[in-house]
Write a protein that holds these residues in place. Structure first.
Motif, short mmCIF file in Angstrom:
data_model
loop_
_atom_site.label_atom_id
_atom_site.label_comp_id
_atom_site.label_asym_id
_atom_site.label_seq_id
_atom_site.Cartn_x
_atom_site.Cartn_y
_atom_site.Cartn_z
N THR A 27 -129.93 18.94 -25.92
CA THR A 27 -131.20 18.32 -25.52
C THR A 27 -132.36 19.33 -25.51
OG1 THR A 27 -130.08 16.58 -24.28
CG2 THR A 27 -132.38 16.98 -23.74
N PRO A 28 -132.19 20.53 -24.92
CA PRO A 28 -133.28 21.51 -24.95
C PRO A 28 -133.75 21.84 -26.36
CG PRO A 28 -131.65 22.19 -23.35
CD PRO A 28 -131.07 21.02 -24.08
N LEU A 29 -132.82 21.93 -27.31
CA LEU A 29 -133.20 22.21 -28.69
C LEU A 29 -133.92 21.02 -29.32
CD1 LEU A 29 -130.00 24.13 -29.80
CD2 LEU A 29 -132.34 25.03 -29.91
N GLY A 30 -133.49 19.82 -28.97
CA GLY A 30 -134.17 18.63 -29.47
C GLY A 30 -135.60 18.53 -28.96
N ILE A 31 -135.81 18.99 -27.74
CA ILE A 31 -137.17 19.00 -27.17
C ILE A 31 -138.06 19.92 -28.00
CG2 ILE A 31 -138.57 19.53 -25.15
CD1 ILE A 31 -136.04 18.98 -23.44
N ALA A 32 -137.54 21.13 -28.30
CA ALA A 32 -138.32 22.08 -29.09
C ALA A 32 -138.60 21.54 -30.49
CB ALA A 32 -137.59 23.42 -29.17
N LEU A 33 -137.65 20.83 -31.06
CA LEU A 33 -137.85 20.24 -32.40
C LEU A 33 -138.94 19.19 -32.40
CD1 LEU A 33 -134.14 19.84 -33.64
CD2 LEU A 33 -135.88 21.40 -34.55
N SER A 34 -139.25 18.63 -31.22
CA SER A 34 -140.30 17.60 -31.12
C SER A 34 -141.66 18.21 -30.83
CB SER A 34 -139.94 16.59 -30.04
OG SER A 34 -140.11 17.16 -28.75
N CYS A 35 -141.71 19.53 -30.66
CA CYS A 35 -142.97 20.21 -30.35
C CYS A 35 -143.85 20.31 -31.60
CB CYS A 35 -142.68 21.60 -29.79
SG CYS A 35 -144.13 22.50 -29.21
N THR A 51 -136.38 26.84 -24.87
CA THR A 51 -135.92 27.13 -26.22
C THR A 51 -137.14 27.40 -27.09
OG1 THR A 51 -135.92 24.75 -26.67
CG2 THR A 51 -133.83 25.74 -26.09
N VAL A 52 -137.08 28.46 -27.88
CA VAL A 52 -138.21 28.84 -28.73
C VAL A 52 -137.79 28.81 -30.20
CG1 VAL A 52 -139.99 30.55 -29.23
CG2 VAL A 52 -139.11 30.32 -26.89
N LEU A 53 -138.56 28.07 -31.02
CA LEU A 53 -138.31 27.97 -32.45
C LEU A 53 -139.50 28.56 -33.20
CD1 LEU A 53 -137.07 24.26 -32.62
CD2 LEU A 53 -135.75 26.31 -32.04
N ASP A 54 -139.25 29.05 -34.41
CA ASP A 54 -140.33 29.62 -35.21
C ASP A 54 -141.02 28.54 -36.04
OD1 ASP A 54 -138.69 29.06 -37.39
OD2 ASP A 54 -138.22 31.14 -37.83
N GLU A 55 -141.89 28.95 -36.96
CA GLU A 55 -142.67 28.01 -37.76
C GLU A 55 -141.81 27.09 -38.62
OE1 GLU A 55 -145.10 30.62 -40.06
OE2 GLU A 55 -143.40 31.57 -41.07
N ASN A 56 -140.58 27.51 -38.89
CA ASN A 56 -139.64 26.71 -39.66
C ASN A 56 -138.66 25.95 -38.76
OD1 ASN A 56 -140.63 27.60 -42.25
ND2 ASN A 56 -139.61 29.56 -41.85
N TYR A 57 -138.96 25.93 -37.47
CA TYR A 57 -138.12 25.28 -36.47
C TYR A 57 -136.71 25.87 -36.43
CZ TYR A 57 -141.82 21.89 -35.65
OH TYR A 57 -143.03 21.32 -35.32
N LYS A 58 -136.63 27.19 -36.55
CA LYS A 58 -135.38 27.92 -36.41
C LYS A 58 -135.39 28.67 -35.08
CE LYS A 58 -134.13 26.84 -40.62
NZ LYS A 58 -133.05 25.83 -40.84
N PRO A 59 -134.27 28.72 -34.35
CA PRO A 59 -134.24 29.40 -33.06
C PRO A 59 -134.55 30.89 -33.18
CG PRO A 59 -132.32 27.97 -33.32
CD PRO A 59 -132.98 28.06 -34.66
N VAL A 60 -135.42 31.37 -32.28
CA VAL A 60 -135.73 32.80 -32.25
C VAL A 60 -135.52 33.41 -30.87
CG1 VAL A 60 -137.34 32.76 -34.20
CG2 VAL A 60 -138.19 32.31 -31.88
N TYR A 73 -142.76 27.21 -31.36
CA TYR A 73 -142.61 25.93 -30.67
C TYR A 73 -141.60 26.08 -29.53
CZ TYR A 73 -144.75 24.26 -35.02
OH TYR A 73 -145.58 24.08 -36.08
N THR A 74 -142.00 25.67 -28.34
CA THR A 74 -141.14 25.82 -27.17
C THR A 74 -140.73 24.47 -26.61
OG1 THR A 74 -142.30 27.87 -26.59
CG2 THR A 74 -140.93 26.87 -24.88
N GLY A 75 -139.46 24.37 -26.27
CA GLY A 75 -138.95 23.20 -25.58
C GLY A 75 -138.68 23.56 -24.14
N VAL A 76 -139.18 22.76 -23.20
CA VAL A 76 -138.97 22.99 -21.78
C VAL A 76 -138.10 21.87 -21.23
CG1 VAL A 76 -140.04 23.28 -19.51
CG2 VAL A 76 -141.20 24.16 -21.56
#
Length: 280
Positions: A267-275, A47-56, A34-37
């Motif tokens: 904010t960038p991380l919050g965007i990715a969490l909403s992906c 910001t890129v998160l994995d399937e568990n919404y953890k930063p990678v 999941y990517t947040g732009v």
């Protein structure tokens, strides 16, 4: 444990984990990414998160493609997002498909189309468009209070009650205005003022120079929260990195004001969490 620490425990860990993977990405076998732009006025962040919404992984670049929350260099914005995307894909050895994006609150009818097109033209499937302060609160997890996102061009305000947004607003005052004041005070070009502003070693002296602008931001906050019983203000956004800015705002508003250790990436991380995996 202090109230401030309780508020930001999840936030601080997530931001620290993200800062770590920006330096050294986690290469693994996630079923989805999941990517947040974040198309900021001063900086574009992925910001890129994995399937568990953890930063990678993550990447960012200072740019001048957005002003006052609006895309002014459409092709330039596409190219930057595309380049950052490709760099991250090479590091992770995978294709980044899904992305979410954020816009200043209240600007859906003005610029959300351009922001959507930038993300899609860069090669992503767009899954969500969220307002910036609401995105920030996905990381802050505040139930009651105001989230104030002081970005490069605008100050966005979200008021929350019982964890739900009850009011949003956006005003054109932010880091760009800080840089203009620095440029005038130090008689230096705007581009140099931008760089001078970003150096933490200069924060202490700049706080004195920028106090009138911070007080202007405080007056904007006061205007928008006056009809609500706000008991706590949380600051995010790159401009909030200025050491001591929270103290001035707290004094001007009379409301306890806090900020995470690094408010730039909230904010960038919050965007990715909403992906998600569902295109819009």
């Amino acid at each position: 444990m202090s109230k401030e620490k309780l508020n930001y425990e999840f936030c601080e860990k997530l931001v620290q984990d993200f800062e770590d993977v920006v330096k050294e990405p986690i290469i693994g076998k996630s079923s989805v990414y999941y990517t947040g732009v974040d198309l900021g006025t001063a900086c574009v962040v992925l910001t890129v998160l994995d399937e568990n919404y953890k930063p990678v992984a993550g990447n960012y670049r200072y740019a001048d493609v957005v002003r006052d929350g609006m895309v002014v260099d459409y092709i330039g914005a596409i190219n930057i997002v595309k380049e950052l995307k490709q760099e991250l894909e090479e590091k992770l050895d995978t294709e980044l498909i899904y992305a979410a994006v954020a816009i200043p609150p209240g600007t859906e009818g003005l610029d959300s189309g351009a922001v959507k097109n930038v993300v899609q033209a860069a090669g992503f499937e767009l899954t969500n468009v969220i307002d910036e302060p609401t995105a920030a609160n996905k990381v802050l997890k505040i139930k009651d209070g105001a989230v104030v996102d002081i970005g490069g061009g605008t100050t966005g305000i979200s008021i929350l009650k019982d964890g739900k947004v009850v009011y949003i607003a956006d005003e054109p005052t932010g880091g760009t205005h800080f840089s203009l004041v620095i440029s005038g005070a130090y008689n230096m070009p705007f581009s140099e003022a931008e760089l001078y502003k970003r150096n933490p070693e200069n924060y202490k002296e700049l706080l004195i120079v920028l106090k009138p602008v911070v007080e202007k931001v405080s007056s904007i906050i006061n205007e928008h929260i006056k009809d609500y019983n706000v008991k706590e203000i949380s600051l995010v956004g790159g401009t909030s990195c200025l050491t001591g800015i929270e103290k001035i705002i707290e004094k001007q508003t009379g409301i306890p004001t806090y900020k995470p250790q690094n408010p730039m990436f909230v904010t960038p991380l919050g965007i990715a969490l909403s992906c998600t995996q569902e295109s819009i």
